[in-house]
Design a protein around this motif. Sequence first.
Motif, PDB file in Angstrom:
ATOM      1  N   LYS A   1      -0.536   2.843  -5.367  1.00  0.00           N
ATOM      2  CA  LYS A   1      -1.493   1.857  -4.881  1.00  0.00           C
ATOM      3  C   LYS A   1      -2.183   2.372  -3.620  1.00  0.00           C
ATOM      4  O   LYS A   1      -1.518   2.780  -2.661  1.00  0.00           O
ATOM      5  N   PRO A   2      -3.512   2.330  -3.579  1.00  0.00           N
ATOM      6  CA  PRO A   2      -4.209   2.828  -2.393  1.00  0.00           C
ATOM      7  C   PRO A   2      -4.212   1.778  -1.278  1.00  0.00           C
ATOM      8  O   PRO A   2      -4.056   0.580  -1.537  1.00  0.00           O
ATOM      9  N   PRO A   3      -4.385   2.205  -0.046  1.00  0.00           N
ATOM     10  CA  PRO A   3      -4.573   1.222   1.040  1.00  0.00           C
ATOM     11  C   PRO A   3      -5.924   0.562   0.893  1.00  0.00           C
ATOM     12  O   PRO A   3      -6.915   1.203   0.533  1.00  0.00           O
ATOM     13  N   ARG A   4      -5.953  -0.745   1.142  1.00  0.00           N
ATOM     14  CA  ARG A   4      -7.220  -1.471   1.056  1.00  0.00           C
ATOM     15  C   ARG A   4      -7.493  -2.107   2.399  1.00  0.00           C
ATOM     16  O   ARG A   4      -6.574  -2.607   3.064  1.00  0.00           O
TER      17      ARG A   4
ATOM     18  N   PRO B   1       0.833  -1.203   0.000  1.00  0.00           N
ATOM     19  CA  PRO B   1       0.000   0.000   0.000  1.00  0.00           C
ATOM     20  C   PRO B   1       0.874   1.262   0.000  1.00  0.00           C
ATOM     21  O   PRO B   1       1.803   1.383   0.802  1.00  0.00           O
ATOM     22  N   GLY B   2       0.607   2.154  -0.918  1.00  0.00           N
ATOM     23  CA  GLY B   2       1.436   3.343  -1.087  1.00  0.00           C
ATOM     24  C   GLY B   2       2.579   3.139  -2.062  1.00  0.00           C
ATOM     25  O   GLY B   2       3.307   4.082  -2.373  1.00  0.00           O
ATOM     26  N   GLY B   3       2.762   1.883  -2.548  1.00  0.00           N
ATOM     27  CA  GLY B   3       3.801   1.620  -3.535  1.00  0.00           C
ATOM     28  C   GLY B   3       3.451   2.222  -4.884  1.00  0.00           C
ATOM     29  O   GLY B   3       2.282   2.519  -5.180  1.00  0.00           O
ATOM     30  N   LEU B   4       4.463   2.390  -5.729  1.00  0.00           N
ATOM     31  CA  LEU B   4       4.293   3.086  -7.010  1.00  0.00           C
ATOM     32  C   LEU B   4       4.432   2.113  -8.179  1.00  0.00           C
ATOM     33  O   LEU B   4       5.351   1.281  -8.210  1.00  0.00           O
ATOM     34  N   LEU B   5       3.524   2.226  -9.145  1.00  0.00           N
ATOM     35  CA  LEU B   5       3.615   1.531 -10.418  1.00  0.00           C
ATOM     36  C   LEU B   5       3.975   2.558 -11.476  1.00  0.00           C
ATOM     37  O   LEU B   5       3.200   3.469 -11.759  1.00  0.00           O
ATOM     38  N   TRP B   6       5.162   2.405 -12.065  1.00  0.00           N
ATOM     39  CA  TRP B   6       5.690   3.358 -13.038  1.00  0.00           C
ATOM     40  C   TRP B   6       5.611   2.718 -14.426  1.00  0.00           C
ATOM     41  O   TRP B   6       6.391   1.841 -14.768  1.00  0.00           O
ATOM     42  N   ILE B   7       4.616   3.151 -15.218  1.00  0.00           N
ATOM     43  CA  ILE B   7       4.477   2.724 -16.609  1.00  0.00           C
ATOM     44  C   ILE B   7       5.261   3.711 -17.455  1.00  0.00           C
ATOM     45  O   ILE B   7       4.913   4.891 -17.534  1.00  0.00           O
ATOM     46  N   ASP B   8       6.327   3.232 -18.094  1.00  0.00           N
ATOM     47  CA  ASP B   8       7.297   4.111 -18.736  1.00  0.00           C
ATOM     48  C   ASP B   8       7.260   3.926 -20.257  1.00  0.00           C
ATOM     49  O   ASP B   8       7.612   2.876 -20.783  1.00  0.00           O
ATOM     50  N   SER B   9       6.787   4.963 -20.956  1.00  0.00           N
ATOM     51  CA  SER B   9       6.799   5.000 -22.426  1.00  0.00           C
ATOM     52  C   SER B   9       6.099   3.794 -23.047  1.00  0.00           C
ATOM     53  O   SER B   9       6.621   3.141 -23.953  1.00  0.00           O
ATOM     54  N   PHE B  10       4.913   3.502 -22.560  1.00  0.00           N
ATOM     55  CA  PHE B  10       4.057   2.481 -23.160  1.00  0.00           C
ATOM     56  C   PHE B  10       3.529   3.032 -24.485  1.00  0.00           C
ATOM     57  O   PHE B  10       2.971   4.129 -24.527  1.00  0.00           O
ATOM     58  N   PHE B  11       3.695   2.288 -25.575  1.00  0.00           N
ATOM     59  CA  PHE B  11       3.171   2.803 -26.839  1.00  0.00           C
ATOM     60  C   PHE B  11       2.183   1.838 -27.463  1.00  0.00           C
ATOM     61  O   PHE B  11       2.285   0.612 -27.317  1.00  0.00           O
ATOM     62  N   CYS B  12       1.192   2.400 -28.156  1.00  0.00           N
ATOM     63  CA  CYS B  12       0.151   1.602 -28.786  1.00  0.00           C
ATOM     64  C   CYS B  12      -0.479   2.425 -29.910  1.00  0.00           C
ATOM     65  O   CYS B  12      -0.169   3.616 -30.084  1.00  0.00           O
TER      66      CYS B  12
END
Length: 468
Positions: free
Chosen positions: A462-465, A408-419
């Motif tokens: 990420k939110p706390p659940r 909880p509180g962790g970061l997801l870093w999506i870096d230069s996703f292309f589509c």
Amino acid sequence: MPKSNIIKKLGALRGTNRLIFIFCILALLICMASFSKIYSLRSFLATNSFCNCNNRINSCIIDHHVDLTLDTVIQKIQHEIDILRELPNHATSFSGKQAVFLADILNLVESVQTSLLQNSESGAVLHSLSKQREQSNGPAEYFLTEEIRKYVRIKPNRLKKQNFMGANGTFTSIGHACFSMKTELEDYMNYDIGEMCNDDWRLAQKLMVHGCDPLPRRRCFARAPQLYNKPYPINESLWKLPDDKNVRWSQYKCRNFTCLARNSTAKGFFKCIDCFNLTHHESPRWIIPSYQDSNSKMTADILITEVLNLNPGEIRIGLDFSVGTGTFAARMREHNVTIVSATINLGAPFNEMIALRGLIPLYLTINQRLPFFDNTLDLIHTTRFLDGWIDFVLLDFVLYDFDRVLRPGGLLWIDSFFCLKEELHDYLEAFKILRYKQQKWLVVPKLDKDDSEVFFSAVLEKPPRPFR
């Protein structure tokens, strides 16, 4: 008992120590005599209900006698194995083959002992694979190569009872796709025990990529480079091409790191053809923004300092699930953050390069569940990997597994996703379903094509659940 396997083992032992050979035969004769005695008695008792009712005590006595006999045989074989393993070095090859032979015989005896114990204990809980083996000999019988058959078979506990996890043995696993790649898997498991493995890592990776993942363990020694030099000290290794001698180059187009660093030939993975150019291409990444157009100042880059400043001091450990040579982990290390880099060797020695830089490589395909416990990582970063090629259902499974291991509180870093532009909305909805807090969110056109693709970058928290 599988008599064909025992005969094969005995034939392979010609010319070895005669005393041990005779001892093993005697042990097997004792076992076979004991088994035939108890099973003949049980068949008799099964046909006579009156005797079955009045001779339970005698049956228990015989069971106990057989159990003691098996214990004695097991202890004697184990004692001989221990003696062989303590022989001097000049006898290692000879004694090693004897020890392997005795270990196989020991495994057979223990398997029968466990089977007898399970049959004699009323109400004993059998694993579903044990039941399957009783009915159809289980998945091991599907394969012909002896090593894969031995690996898949259940390994009974030496204490002859369930362990603290409720398991009565070790249940080794292989990927379900291994059954559709039987020829390749048997080729992979065809080797001489205790000798050098074949130079077949590409076969292993092919199996992994096609779903035969996890692969079985092997009882052979992995090949190493012919002349392995000491790696560079950590203060040099992060930004210096490693020594070429520390990689096995037989399966690559390039035969040295200098070749990989020169972007002049079609080699390596097309998304990472410049990854080995540490000075010009890699060193500015995540430190200096890369502008697609100097006039418009448009970029999909998010810098490391921007991310770390979102939660100062809270980002300590993380995962980089990308295609690369570990530069992201190297930069994060300069900020006292430990990053594990997950990748496979797509046309170039990515894992060797990461390790030789003094970083941690994780040899992992997209098929696998992440080998981390729930709510443990501070950061997950991915680039040049989760792009517009990926199926939406697969992306769901990947993202939910990312969520599982992020705290909880962790970061997801999506870096230069292309589509493709027309698919952008669908992909964004896939990320939004996690209901993360949007710390950073960028969508810019991808200018190196015909304006049909876009870049998407984001940092999501990420939110706390609530616990239930």
